[in-house]
Write a protein that holds these residues in place. Sequence first.
Motif, PDB file in Angstrom:
ATOM      1  N   PRO A 127       0.837  -1.210   0.000  1.00 15.19           N
ATOM      2  CA  PRO A 127       0.000   0.000   0.000  1.00 15.19           C
ATOM      3  C   PRO A 127       0.867   1.254   0.000  1.00 15.19           C
ATOM      4  O   PRO A 127       1.887   1.320   0.697  1.00 15.19           O
ATOM      5  N   ALA A 128       0.451   2.247  -0.757  1.00 16.13           N
ATOM      6  CA  ALA A 128       1.272   3.439  -0.968  1.00 16.13           C
ATOM      7  C   ALA A 128       1.642   4.138   0.330  1.00 16.13           C
ATOM      8  O   ALA A 128       2.748   4.671   0.467  1.00 16.13           O
ATOM      9  N   LEU A 134       8.984   1.639   4.574  1.00 20.46           N
ATOM     10  CA  LEU A 134       9.916   0.617   4.120  1.00 20.46           C
ATOM     11  C   LEU A 134      11.171   1.230   3.503  1.00 20.46           C
ATOM     12  O   LEU A 134      12.272   0.691   3.644  1.00 20.46           O
ATOM     13  N   GLU A 135      11.006   2.381   2.850  1.00 18.88           N
ATOM     14  CA  GLU A 135      12.184   3.060   2.310  1.00 18.88           C
ATOM     15  C   GLU A 135      13.062   3.580   3.442  1.00 18.88           C
ATOM     16  O   GLU A 135      14.297   3.532   3.364  1.00 18.88           O
ATOM     17  N   GLY A 267       3.507   4.159   9.570  1.00 20.04           N
ATOM     18  CA  GLY A 267       2.849   5.282   8.923  1.00 20.04           C
ATOM     19  C   GLY A 267       3.578   6.599   9.024  1.00 20.04           C
ATOM     20  O   GLY A 267       3.108   7.617   8.521  1.00 20.04           O
ATOM     21  N   SER A 268       4.751   6.618   9.659  1.00 19.24           N
ATOM     22  CA  SER A 268       5.466   7.878   9.867  1.00 19.24           C
ATOM     23  C   SER A 268       6.482   8.171   8.771  1.00 19.24           C
ATOM     24  O   SER A 268       6.869   9.324   8.566  1.00 19.24           O
ATOM     25  N   GLY A 269       6.968   7.142   8.096  1.00 21.21           N
ATOM     26  CA  GLY A 269       8.029   7.342   7.113  1.00 21.21           C
ATOM     27  C   GLY A 269       9.358   7.663   7.749  1.00 21.21           C
ATOM     28  O   GLY A 269      10.303   8.068   7.075  1.00 21.21           O
TER      29      GLY A 269
END
Length: 360
Positions: A127-128, A134-135, A267-269
């Motif tokens: 999911p976008a 993950l990055e 969800g935080s990036g």
Amino acid sequence: MTADPFSTVSSELPRDRWGRPLITPPEGGDPIAYQRVTTFVSALEDTYHLNLWSQRMVVLGMADRRDLQLAALAIADPDDRNAKKTLNDIARQAKDAAAGSAKATIGTALHSYSERIDRGQDLGNVPAEYLPDLEAYRKITTGLESVGIEGFCVRDDLRVGGSYDRIYRFTAEFLDAYAAYYGHRLHYPGRDGLGRLVAGAGPEVQPGDAIIGDVKTGNIDLGMGKICMQLGTYANSLDYDHTIGTRTALVGNPSKDWGVIVHLPAGSGAARLVWADLASGWAVASTLARGVHEWRKRKDLAHDFASLTVTRAPEASLVDLIKAAPSYDALLSLYTQNSTSWTPGLTALASARKKELSAA
């Protein structure tokens, strides 16, 4: 044709009905149940804030679910055993309705994706909204070589076993990139005179150093004690091969003093690497946690030194009271006191007693 019994080997670690791993003892023999490391160290976990959070989720879920409200109101006796089970199920559904389990589900998924990254596998459909997470994981662990992924280990004297997330090995690539970005070489923490951690005051991290790693997607501030105990126990355990019941040293010979937490809030990036004090965690787990479990097993803490039993004389039944009524007024009193449960049979007995009293 008879199937070849040696053609396949089960990759699943055997467990008992409570989910405890079944481990072949070092000396051999039938497998025995070991306690899970997470359960073992939970004996010392401070669950105060976790329990408050859980209660809040139940309240929010009940407020939004009329069906659960109705189901709860229909419980006549909350102390009944079956009613307790029903109420427990209602509370679970209410918590889930308030997304109480959503974060855990997302965290499990991110764990699986991070494992694929470390194994060099394709991520598939992500999911976008979780691609930045993950990055962030990929970037912050670049140069940390995963020499152990989801390995199972045991500590036989404690009879515990569990799976560590990672054993990372520092590479020159990682350490050079760290130094270039932060302007100084990476050092382990040190300790002051009171044993408290001092950032960067320990020896320099060297290429080839290995360390137990743990991927966390939720809040870690309130659970750091448990994390350090858990990772400290892993670091002082042995890798276990359930297919033949053997033990070997942990791959990479990871540090028993320090571990690393890859904190990846869902969800935080964002991602960060956090030192975890495994030496302190192991010291507590191997003494206090062990002591708590040994204390709970004690069966010799109380002994009778005197006893007796007093029995109460059985109360006369209503039938006996009617047969022995000394007067008509006594019969009326019995009827008045038991009118709601009075039966035709009791009326017949009372009538017979009335005749007996009249004839006397």
